[in-house]
Scaffold this motif. Structure first.
Motif, mmCIF file in Angstrom:
data_model
loop_
_atom_site.group_PDB
_atom_site.id
_atom_site.type_symbol
_atom_site.label_atom_id
_atom_site.label_comp_id
_atom_site.label_asym_id
_atom_site.label_seq_id
_atom_site.Cartn_x
_atom_site.Cartn_y
_atom_site.Cartn_z
ATOM 1 N N GLY A 99 -4.237 -2.932 -2.402
ATOM 2 C CA GLY A 99 -4.623 -2.630 -3.648
ATOM 3 C C GLY A 99 -5.539 -1.328 -3.769
ATOM 4 N N LEU A 100 -5.600 -1.054 -5.092
ATOM 5 C CA LEU A 100 -6.558 0.347 -5.250
ATOM 6 C C LEU A 100 -7.849 -0.164 -5.464
ATOM 7 C CD1 LEU A 100 -6.199 3.384 -6.241
ATOM 8 C CD2 LEU A 100 -5.874 2.532 -8.423
ATOM 9 N N GLY A 101 -8.525 0.580 -4.742
ATOM 10 C CA GLY A 101 -10.139 0.209 -4.788
ATOM 11 C C GLY A 101 -10.841 0.815 -5.893
ATOM 12 N N ILE A 141 -17.546 0.459 -2.996
ATOM 13 C CA ILE A 141 -16.379 -0.134 -3.276
ATOM 14 C C ILE A 141 -16.784 -1.689 -3.538
ATOM 15 C CG2 ILE A 141 -14.223 -0.864 -2.689
ATOM 16 C CD1 ILE A 141 -14.324 2.057 -3.037
ATOM 17 N N ARG A 146 -10.551 -4.349 -6.403
ATOM 18 C CA ARG A 146 -9.403 -3.726 -6.304
ATOM 19 C C ARG A 146 -8.505 -3.996 -7.154
ATOM 20 N NH1 ARG A 146 -6.223 -7.388 -2.992
ATOM 21 N NH2 ARG A 146 -7.491 -9.212 -2.535
ATOM 22 N N ASP A 154 0.642 -1.388 0.208
ATOM 23 C CA ASP A 154 -0.209 0.052 0.010
ATOM 24 C C ASP A 154 0.876 1.086 -0.034
ATOM 25 O OD1 ASP A 154 -2.300 -1.430 -0.125
ATOM 26 O OD2 ASP A 154 -2.949 -1.120 1.792
ATOM 27 N N TYR A 212 -12.997 -7.320 -3.515
ATOM 28 C CA TYR A 212 -12.482 -6.368 -2.613
ATOM 29 C C TYR A 212 -12.446 -7.081 -1.354
ATOM 30 C CZ TYR A 212 -12.425 -1.873 0.005
ATOM 31 O OH TYR A 212 -12.116 -1.270 0.874
ATOM 32 N N ILE A 251 -6.907 2.934 -1.251
ATOM 33 C CA ILE A 251 -5.896 2.142 -1.122
ATOM 34 C C ILE A 251 -5.855 1.381 0.298
ATOM 35 C CG2 ILE A 251 -3.195 1.807 -0.961
ATOM 36 C CD1 ILE A 251 -3.166 4.368 -2.802
ATOM 37 N N SER A 252 -6.119 -0.079 -0.062
ATOM 38 C CA SER A 252 -6.200 -1.082 1.087
ATOM 39 C C SER A 252 -5.990 -2.358 0.436
ATOM 40 C CB SER A 252 -7.466 -0.959 1.889
ATOM 41 O OG SER A 252 -7.411 -1.985 2.777
#
Length: 358
Positions: free
Chosen positions: A191-193, A319, A322, A169, A270, A188-189
């Motif tokens: 990966g890129l959400g 969301i 990711r 991250d 996700y 960002i958690s």
């Protein structure tokens, strides 16, 4: 030089016989950061999906599950909700430090074709261990549409890796600050959400839902099938829709994403607990996807969504997936969308290339 191997490295592996095939490799089969895999001549209808298991081969396991054998030479229909195993034309003899991961191609996922690679000794779908030597097989289960297939068709793609190359991250946040990976705020958690767009400008059309009873789709026919015969419009005036259990949807991300030339990405779920649905299949994003120098201005991710046991309300901006970014071992000689057959550069809400423009 560790990282995802680019096209020029894949071409070198082919030259050394580390990637081999029954037939000569086809034009366009080597992509910027992956290799398309081609169906062989025989499909096996099997009772159930299976993994090979350590110390066993697919050819040893097939007789336990095989129902009948199908010759694909003149084309054959793979029927909806049935499971098939097809030996692929490509086989591997990987060096000790090189492993691989496979995924369905974009058009395969958008047709709701559950397509996974299995190997001798395999204990996971789509994962090929370092130094693997042996054949490759595709397990195929059409979920929404029966499909007509022939030898040489490309439903899967494979990406080769040398070393651990996933950005954590902190590294992802630095890269976004440098080059801008996504339009709007970056979530960002692991990966890129990215979130779902259910409030498009100028229209109430937010997606498509697969019809339950349709004709066969010949995978060689592009820009051919009328959308209305296979898909229902999904519309929303208030930024929310209700997903029906068992239904398959094509939606689109709210964010436009960007893959710089030195990186590749893979779409992943996700978290399992966000609701009764899954963003399914999801494929590879090659270097140059949405990149300005390759003709992109950011490109939105198409979401292949299947609802599970209970109806579920999906809302604008939720969301749903990711992007996991990985370093390339070196930039590919040609980027996605740059003089190659790249069907989805600059895309928005878009069905697979087999359908006419709606």
């Amino acid at each position: 030089m560790t990282g995802v191997l680019p096209s020029q490295r894949l071409t070198a592996m082919i030259g050394r016989g580390e990637i081999a095939a029954d037939q000569p490799f086809a034009t366009g089969q080597v992509q910027p950061a992956s290799l398309d895999l081609r169906l062989g001549r025989v499909a096996y209808r099997v009772r159930a999906s299976f993994l090979t298991g350590e110390g066993q081969t697919v050819s040893d396991r097939l007789p336990l599950f095989e129902m009948h054998k199908i010759d694909l030479s003149d084309g054959a229909v793979l029927e909806k909700n049935c499971v098939y195993v097809v030996e692929l034309q490509e086989r591997l003899a990987l060096p000790a430090g090189i492993g691989a991961v496979a995924n369905a191609k974009s058009s395969t996922g958008r047709l709701d074709l559950l397509t996974r690679v299995i190997t001798d000794g395999g204990v996971e779908f789509d994962r090929i261990g370092k130094g693997y030597a042996g054949p490759l097989y595709a397990e195929i289960c059409p979920r929404s549409f029966s499909v007509l297939v022939r030898p040489g068709m490309r439903l899967n793609q494979i990406r080769f890796r040398d070393g651990q190359v996933v950005l954590d991250d902190d590294a992802l946040a630095r890269l976004h600050a440098d080059v801008g990976l996504v339009s709007g705020e970056a979530v960002i958690s692991e990966g890129l959400g990215f979130s779902v767009d259910l409030r498009p400008q100028g229209t109430t059309l937010v997606g498509w839902r697969a019809k339950p009873h349709t004709g066969v789709i010949d995978l060689d026919k592009l820009d051919h099938y009328p959308v209305a015969e296979y898909w229902e419009r999904v519309e929303s005036a208030d930024g929310r829709i209700i997903l029906d259990p068992g239904a398959f949807y094509i939606l689109v991300s709210r964010e436009a994403v960007h893959i710089p030339p030195d990186y590749a990405a893979e779409m992943a779920p996700y978290v399992a607990m966000v609701g009764e649905f899954r963003v399914h299949y999801a494929g590879f994003f090659d270097p140059g996807f949405g990149h300005a120098a390759a003709g992109g201005t950011g490109a939105r991710g198409v979401l292949e969504v299947r609802c599970h046991e209970a109806p579920f309300v999906l809302e604008h901006g939720q969301i749903v997936g990711r992007l996991v970014y990985e370093r390339m071992a070196e930039p590919p000689e040609q980027l996605y969308g740059q003089g190659i057959a790249s069907n989805y550069q600059g895309q928005g809400l878009k069905l697979s290339k087999h359908f006419q423009a709606p």
